[in-house]
Each structure stands twice: as structure tokens, then as C-alpha cells.
Design an enzyme around this catalytic site. Structure first.
Site, mmCIF file in Angstrom:
data_model
loop_
_atom_site.group_PDB
_atom_site.id
_atom_site.type_symbol
_atom_site.label_atom_id
_atom_site.label_comp_id
_atom_site.label_asym_id
_atom_site.label_seq_id
_atom_site.Cartn_x
_atom_site.Cartn_y
_atom_site.Cartn_z
ATOM 1 N N THR A 198 17.417 -1.129 4.986
ATOM 2 C CA THR A 198 16.481 -1.125 3.851
ATOM 3 C C THR A 198 15.107 -0.564 4.206
ATOM 4 O O THR A 198 14.630 -0.737 5.342
ATOM 5 C CB THR A 198 16.296 -2.568 3.340
ATOM 6 O OG1 THR A 198 15.130 -2.633 2.520
ATOM 7 C CG2 THR A 198 16.119 -3.575 4.470
ATOM 8 N N GLU B 117 12.548 -1.888 3.339
ATOM 9 C CA GLU B 117 11.704 -3.051 3.629
ATOM 10 C C GLU B 117 11.435 -3.142 5.141
ATOM 11 O O GLU B 117 10.448 -3.752 5.554
ATOM 12 C CB GLU B 117 12.412 -4.309 3.103
ATOM 13 C CG GLU B 117 11.639 -5.603 3.202
ATOM 14 C CD GLU B 117 10.451 -5.743 2.263
ATOM 15 O OE1 GLU B 117 10.330 -4.954 1.300
ATOM 16 O OE2 GLU B 117 9.607 -6.631 2.508
ATOM 17 N N TYR C 157 13.010 -11.447 5.541
ATOM 18 C CA TYR C 157 14.107 -10.569 5.109
ATOM 19 C C TYR C 157 14.076 -9.257 5.911
ATOM 20 O O TYR C 157 15.083 -8.833 6.486
ATOM 21 C CB TYR C 157 13.973 -10.289 3.601
ATOM 22 C CG TYR C 157 14.862 -9.180 3.103
ATOM 23 C CD1 TYR C 157 16.168 -9.432 2.692
ATOM 24 C CD2 TYR C 157 14.392 -7.858 3.026
ATOM 25 C CE1 TYR C 157 16.990 -8.405 2.232
ATOM 26 C CE2 TYR C 157 15.210 -6.832 2.574
ATOM 27 C CZ TYR C 157 16.506 -7.103 2.176
ATOM 28 O OH TYR C 157 17.319 -6.095 1.733
ATOM 29 N N LYS D 267 16.729 -7.762 8.721
ATOM 30 C CA LYS D 267 17.396 -6.469 8.496
ATOM 31 C C LYS D 267 17.160 -5.504 9.666
ATOM 32 O O LYS D 267 18.003 -4.658 9.960
ATOM 33 C CB LYS D 267 16.909 -5.846 7.184
ATOM 34 C CG LYS D 267 17.526 -6.492 5.931
ATOM 35 C CD LYS D 267 18.973 -6.014 5.730
ATOM 36 C CE LYS D 267 19.562 -6.501 4.425
ATOM 37 N NZ LYS D 267 20.897 -5.970 4.162
#
Ligand code: NAP
Ligand code: G4F
Length: 338
Positions: A125, A127, A149, A153
């Protein structure tokens, strides 16, 4: 007939990918968590609920993963399962690390042990770029995650690269920028906006309460992005790819796109926590800021450079942020009329 396993098939991307693979003639198995039968809504909406074989898998439970992988020689495994809402990752950081981080190595190790010829896709991601060190971000941009999160990841990403380099697995990581659709989770800002404004347009004049309106995201359509995932696994050599549109849009502008699609006429005023938008036609407040939705650490700007995917995979996003807002707002408005 190729066999594919999609973890997280009940999610947004899982549903679109299942439909794409079924349309291409794949035999598709999808993982579902026990007691998640109620979550078949997206597969039903995309018309594929009856065509996907379901197996019970929880990424936090190694035995369920091993059973799924040991039983069938899958050609392709797409790991889309995750706790995907960034906002709640501060409330359950250990569980998020377990599912989004360790879940990936549980799956990779099961493949290494039982099915090393299977091709593997990991849902990485944008992110991970977090407080981005460069604009735009591409495959070479360093990571600086801003949430539990994102941190989990990053582990999932690097363990995918490591299993490719250590054991020769055909494992690719797709670094995907935000992608949305009419079946997007209602927690995410785009769907929260389109659902809320669609209700407002139907006469339910409850304002949509949002957090940071200045954050910018590179938004594309999920249907385009799952095709990119598939293209990654068709390459002879596994590599990692960014998928993005190359255009970034502030949250405030996405609100404007959705409002226009619904025939609302918003006038913004106020600043910071007092900022709000009044619908000129009804005279009611349609959107207002609520600091409850601010995050402990924010990702202010995401803008992707998908040159590698465009040139090597022939992948192109087809839907703009404005078209996406229209598609989602119209769908929510029509569902609200039913
Ligand atoms: P989503 O709609 O939230 O779907 C997530 C899926 O994961 C659901 O099917 C969910 O099942 C399942 N899941 C959650 N916890 C699990 C667990 N412990 N074990 C097994 N399954 C579990 O997310 P999405 O938007 O489709 O995203 C798909 C993947 O891409 C995720 O990994 C996400 O982090 C990543 N990603 C998404 C975007 C994006 O913009 N959409 C961008 C980059 C990366 P339940 O129905 O049971 O909850
Ligand atoms: O829609 P969001 O919750 O998406 P976010 O955090 O970018 O995460 C999504 O995209 C990632 C890819 O970059 C995926 F990996 C992840 O799984 C997920 O799909 O928030 C977008 C922005 C943030 O800056 C947030 O602070 O919108 C801002 N925002 C402002 N008000 C809000 C709200 N976000 C949410 N969810 N709710 C609000 O009321």
C-alpha cells in the site's frame, strides 16, 4: 483452467478480482472468516456470490492457512485479506501487526512448504510511504509509515521480497494507491462522503462529519486496480509495482465532486474545526468538521508514479477521481431510493 485463491474475497478488491478472474475462466476459491456469511454483500452485488468456492481462513490462525494451501495446487494466490481501515489501527495495533504483517509470512511459508510453484500477490500500500520522502512516490521511494497499519504492511512487503529472494518464489508486491468503488467500506472517507451526501440529497439533512479535509489522496477505481494485480502475476519474473493515477485530490474536492453529482450546491465557510459547507438549495449544513476523526499521525499527501506498471505491464487506470465520485454517489443515491 487456472486455479486461484483470493484471501479476503468478501472485501472490495476481493470481489472485483473474483469477478475479473471468473470472467477470464479461472476456477476461484476465496477465503472467508468463520461467521462472516453476512459479509457476502459485495460478491452478491457484483453477481459472483455463487461462483466462488469458499474456505474458512483467518490469517491469524496458521492451521487454517495450511489447510487451504495444502489441499489444492493453486496457480495464483492473491493475499488481499487485512484489517484495512487505517483509522482503527491505533486501537488494535497488535492484532493489525498479526494479521497484516505476520499473516503474510504465514501464507508465504505455507506456499514455500506445500506449493512453491504457486505465484503470489501481496497487497502492499501507498500508506507505507506515509510522511513521503519524495513526490511523486514510485518503487524506489523510501518508506516512512505513519500508522500501525502502515508499519505492519511494511513488514508484509519486505517479507514478500525476502521469500522471493530467499526461496525463489514468484512473489510480487503491488504498492497500490487508494482505490475505491460503490462497494468501498463505509468507514473510508470516499464512501462515507457519498453515502452521507446521498442521504442528504434524499432529504435526510444530517451533516456528514469529517476529519482532516486538507489531506490529499491519489484515488483510482478498484476495477482498474485488480486488473493490475492480475497483470503482475502474468510476468515471467516477479517484481514489485506501484499502481496509481498520478493525480492527487484534496478530501474537500472529493466532497465537491460527489455533491455536484447529486445536484447539491455547497458553500464552504469557516476554518479548521469550524469549517463547514451549507447546501444553498436547502439552506442546511451538509458537511462539517469533527476533530474526532483526526488521526494521531496523518499522511498528508499521496501521489503515485505508475510509470513502471504502465510500461512493463501495459496497465492504465481509466477512471478519474471526479468520475469515481459520480459513480459512487449515484450508486448510493439509487440504492437509497430502492
Ligand atoms: P477490505 O474491503 O477491507 O477487505 C479486507 C478483507 O480482508 C475482507 O474480506 C475481510 O474479511 C478480510 N479480513 C480481515 N481480517 C482478516 C483476517 N484476520 N483473516 C482473514 N481475512 C481477514 O479491503 P480492500 O479495500 O478490499 O483491500 C484489499 C487489500 O488491499 C487489503 O490488504 C488492503 O490493506 C490493501 N490495500 C487496499 C487499498 C485500497 O485503497 N482499497 C490500497 C492499498 C492496499 P471480513 O469480511 O470477514 O472482514
Ligand atoms: O479513506 P481513508 O480512511 O483511507 P486511507 O487512510 O488513505 O487508507 C486507505 O488507503 C490506503 C492506501 O493508501 C490503504 F492501504 C488502506 O487500506 C485504505 O484503503 O482516509 C483518507 C484520508 C485520510 O487522510 C484521513 O485522515 O481522509 C482523511 N479523512 C478525513 N475525514 C477521513 C475522514 N478518513 C476517514 N476514514 N473518515 C473521515 O471522516
Amino acid at each position: 483452467m487456472k486455479k486461484a485463491l483470493i484471501t479476503g474475497v468478501t472485501g472490495q478488491d476481493g470481489s472485483y478480482l473474483a469477478r475479473l478472474l471468473l470472467d477470464m475462466g479461472y476456477d476461484v476459491t476465496g477465503t472467508i472468516r468463520a461467521n462472516s456469511q453476512a459479509k457476502m454483500t459485495r460478491l452478491r452485488k457484483l453477481g459472483v456470490a455463487d461462483a466462488v468456492r469458499l474456505v474458512d481462513v483467518d490469517l491469524s490462525e496458521i492451521n487454517s492457512i495450511n489447510r487451504a494451501i495444502r489441499g489444492t495446487a493453486f496457480d495464483e494466490v492473491y493475499n488481499l485479506a487485512a484489517q484495512s481501515f487505517v483509522g482503527s489501527s491505533w486501537d488494535q495495533p497488535i492484532y493489525v501487526a498479526d494479521v497484516n504483517g505476520l499473516g503474510v509470512v504465514r501464507l508465504l511459508d505455507a506456499l514455500r512448504t506445500y506449493s512453491p510453484q504457486t505465484r503470489f500477490y501481496q497487497a502492499s500500500t501507498s500508506e507505507m510511504f506515509g510522511r513521503a520522502r519524495a513526490v511523486p512516490q514510485n518503487e524506489e521511494t523510501p518508506f516512512h509509515p505513519r500508522s500501525p497499519y502502515g508499519a505492519a504492511k511494511v513488514y508484509g512487503h519486505y517479507i514478500t521480497v525476502n521469500y522471493r529472494e530467499s526461496f525463489g518464489l514468484h512473489a510480487s508486491s503491488g504498492i497500490l494507491f487508494n482505490h475505491e468503488s460503490p462497494v468501498r467500506s463505509a468507514e473510508m472517507v470516499t464512501r462515507k462522503i457519498t453515502l452521507g451526501l446521498a442521504r442528504f440529497a434524499h432529504g435526510d439533512h444530517v451533516p456528514v462529519e469529517l476529519g482532516n479535509l486538507d489531506a490529499r489522496r491519489d484515488w483510482g477505481f478498484a476495477g482498474d486496480y485488480v486488473e493490475g494485480m492480475w497483470r503482475m502475476l502474468q510476468q515471467d519474473v516477479a517484481e514489485d509495482y506501484v499502481l496509481a493515477t498520478g493525480i492527487t485530490t484534496p478530501i474537500r474536492d472529493f466532497v465537491g465532486f460527489a455533491a455536484e453529482a447529486l445536484g447539491l450546491d455547497l458553500a464552504w465557510s469557516g476554518t479548521a474545526e469550524a469549517e463547514h459547507a451549507v447546501d444553498r438549495r436547502s439552506g442546511k449544513v451538509a458537511v462539517k468538521v469533527n476533530p474526532r476523526f483526526y488521526r494521531p499521525a496523518e499522511v498528508d499527501l499521496l501521489l503515485g508514479d505508475a510509470t513502471k506498471a504502465r510500461t512493463r505491464l501495459g496497465w492504465q487506470p481509466k477512471v478519474t477521481a471526479r468520475e469515481l465520485a459520480e459513480m459512487m454517489a449515484t450508486s448510493d443515491y439509487d440504492d437509497g431510493r430502492a
